[in-house]
Enzyme design. Structure first.
Site, PDB file in Angstrom:
ATOM      1  N   GLN A 233      -1.556 -13.101   5.953  1.00 20.73           N
ATOM      2  CA  GLN A 233      -2.630 -12.268   6.508  1.00 20.73           C
ATOM      3  C   GLN A 233      -3.991 -12.907   6.243  1.00 20.73           C
ATOM      4  O   GLN A 233      -4.287 -13.308   5.111  1.00 20.73           O
ATOM      5  CB  GLN A 233      -2.616 -10.869   5.885  1.00 20.73           C
ATOM      6  CG  GLN A 233      -1.538  -9.970   6.466  1.00 20.73           C
ATOM      7  CD  GLN A 233      -1.802  -8.507   6.150  1.00 20.73           C
ATOM      8  OE1 GLN A 233      -1.252  -7.958   5.227  1.00 20.73           O
ATOM      9  NE2 GLN A 233      -2.660  -7.888   6.954  1.00 20.73           N
TER      10      GLN A 233
ATOM     11  N   GLU B 253      -7.632 -11.684   6.123  1.00 19.81           N
ATOM     12  CA  GLU B 253      -8.321 -10.391   6.067  1.00 19.81           C
ATOM     13  C   GLU B 253      -9.548 -10.441   5.144  1.00 19.81           C
ATOM     14  O   GLU B 253     -10.020  -9.400   4.687  1.00 19.81           O
ATOM     15  CB  GLU B 253      -7.344  -9.302   5.602  1.00 19.81           C
ATOM     16  CG  GLU B 253      -6.546  -9.679   4.365  1.00 19.81           C
ATOM     17  CD  GLU B 253      -5.427  -8.692   4.046  1.00 19.81           C
ATOM     18  OE1 GLU B 253      -5.413  -7.601   4.644  1.00 19.81           O
ATOM     19  OE2 GLU B 253      -4.581  -9.016   3.198  1.00 19.81           O
TER      20      GLU B 253
ATOM     21  N   ALA C 271      -8.957  -3.922   9.032  1.00 18.05           N
ATOM     22  CA  ALA C 271      -9.528  -3.007   8.045  1.00 18.05           C
ATOM     23  C   ALA C 271     -10.106  -3.767   6.860  1.00 18.05           C
ATOM     24  O   ALA C 271     -11.251  -3.529   6.441  1.00 18.05           O
ATOM     25  CB  ALA C 271      -8.470  -2.005   7.582  1.00 18.05           C
ATOM     26  N   ASP C 272      -9.329  -4.685   6.296  1.00 18.39           N
ATOM     27  CA  ASP C 272      -9.833  -5.469   5.177  1.00 18.39           C
ATOM     28  C   ASP C 272     -10.962  -6.400   5.609  1.00 18.39           C
ATOM     29  O   ASP C 272     -11.875  -6.679   4.828  1.00 18.39           O
ATOM     30  CB  ASP C 272      -8.703  -6.267   4.529  1.00 18.39           C
ATOM     31  CG  ASP C 272      -7.937  -5.444   3.504  1.00 18.39           C
ATOM     32  OD1 ASP C 272      -8.512  -5.137   2.450  1.00 18.39           O
ATOM     33  OD2 ASP C 272      -6.770  -5.105   3.764  1.00 18.39           O
TER      34      ASP C 272
ATOM     35  N   HIS D 137       0.796  -1.227   0.000  1.00 22.74           N
ATOM     36  CA  HIS D 137       0.000   0.000   0.000  1.00 22.74           C
ATOM     37  C   HIS D 137       0.831   1.281   0.000  1.00 22.74           C
ATOM     38  O   HIS D 137       0.268   2.367   0.175  1.00 22.74           O
ATOM     39  CB  HIS D 137      -0.927   0.013   1.210  1.00 22.74           C
ATOM     40  CG  HIS D 137      -2.033  -0.993   1.143  1.00 22.74           C
ATOM     41  ND1 HIS D 137      -3.002  -0.978   0.175  1.00 22.74           N
ATOM     42  CD2 HIS D 137      -2.316  -2.067   1.926  1.00 22.74           C
ATOM     43  CE1 HIS D 137      -3.839  -1.981   0.343  1.00 22.74           C
ATOM     44  NE2 HIS D 137      -3.437  -2.668   1.407  1.00 22.74           N
TER      45      HIS D 137
END
Length: 260
Positions: free
Chosen positions: A153, A155, A180-181, A51
């Site tokens: 991760q 997510e 967040a995801d 990101h």
């Protein structure tokens, strides 16, 4: 090279033993930031190549800076492809964080791409990680496999649904939960909402008896105590940019209070 492998191996052992460790995401591609963070007491950093505007050249410089101050540097790569994994490990990163692990197959594939022995990592002795050809090839590959930190991760809803099978796979040092995801995947527009909390609890239950450690991103260290009680032990806290903004905002506010 050998000293940095030892530093990395020590962090891997701490993570896999469930010892509490703390790091932060670095989103600014500057080696100076890395050098500064080397003296702050962090256990590790994560260079965010998913990101943030990291290219190969900036990753190269920042990993070199991390090695110069013996600060373990993980790289969050943008995808699950073997070439992305190979590139950052050859640069000398301590390990990888791989987004969107949704199944045991995903977990097994990234482990294979990160390991030399009987696995799928391509070999070269000429890169930084191998001491530019100065290391015995087979000693290096063995030590690299012993030290490389592999974190996936979870997510997405599919990752939550398959958490038990991911927990049963071998070779991961840890799983980093991405609130967040998860919120986006669950269509819940708050990071700490009930759907996200339930998903995190489900992941924690699935990994309770696993050899794979659990980690999570938190925006504020005040939120760590509750996560420790759930069995989560490694933490990425905030980002370099957010920490800088917070410190400068507080400094400006203090100045205005005194001078006005």
């Amino acid at each position: 090279m050998s000293d940095y492998l030892d530093v990395t191996k020590s962090l891997r052992h701490k993570i896999e033993a469930g010892d509490p460790v703390i790091g932060t995401f670095v989103k600014t591609p500057s080696p100076h930031i890395i050098e500064i963070l080397g003296g702050t007491g962090l256990d590790f950093i994560v260079l965010d190549a998913e990101h943030a505007p990291f290219d190969v050249s900036s990753l190269d410089q920042c990993i070199l800076a991390a090695r110069s101050v013996n600060l373990p540097a993980l790289v969050r790569i943008p995808n699950k492809t073997p070439d992305s994994i190979l590139r950052v490990l050859d640069l000398g990163a301590s390990g990888i964080i791989v987004p969107h692990i949704q199944s045991a197959d995903d977990a097994n594939n990234i482990v294979s791409a990160s390991r030399y022995d009987g696995a799928g990592r391509g070999f070269s002795a000429s890169q930084r990680a191998a001491g530019y050809g100065t290391q015995n090839a087979w000693s290096y590959t063995a030590r690299s496999d012993e030290s490389t930190i592999i974190i996936g991760q979870i997510e997405d809803t599919k990752g939550v649904e398959n958490a038990a099978s991911i927990a049963a796979s071998d070779g991961l040092s840890g799983i980093l939960i991405g609130p967040a995801d998860l919120a986006n995947s669950l269509n819940e527009k708050q990071f700490g909402g009930p759907k996200v909390t339930k998903a995190i609890d489900q992941i924690c239950d699935s990994f309770r008896d696993s050899k794979t450690a659990l980690g999570i991103f938190v925006s504020d260290p005040e939120n760590i105590a509750d996560q420790l009680n759930k069995g989560i032990s490694f933490f990425t806290v905030s980002t370099d940019q957010a920490l800088l903004r917070k410190a400068v905002t507080e400094t400006s506010a203090t100045f205005r209070k005194i001078s006005d």
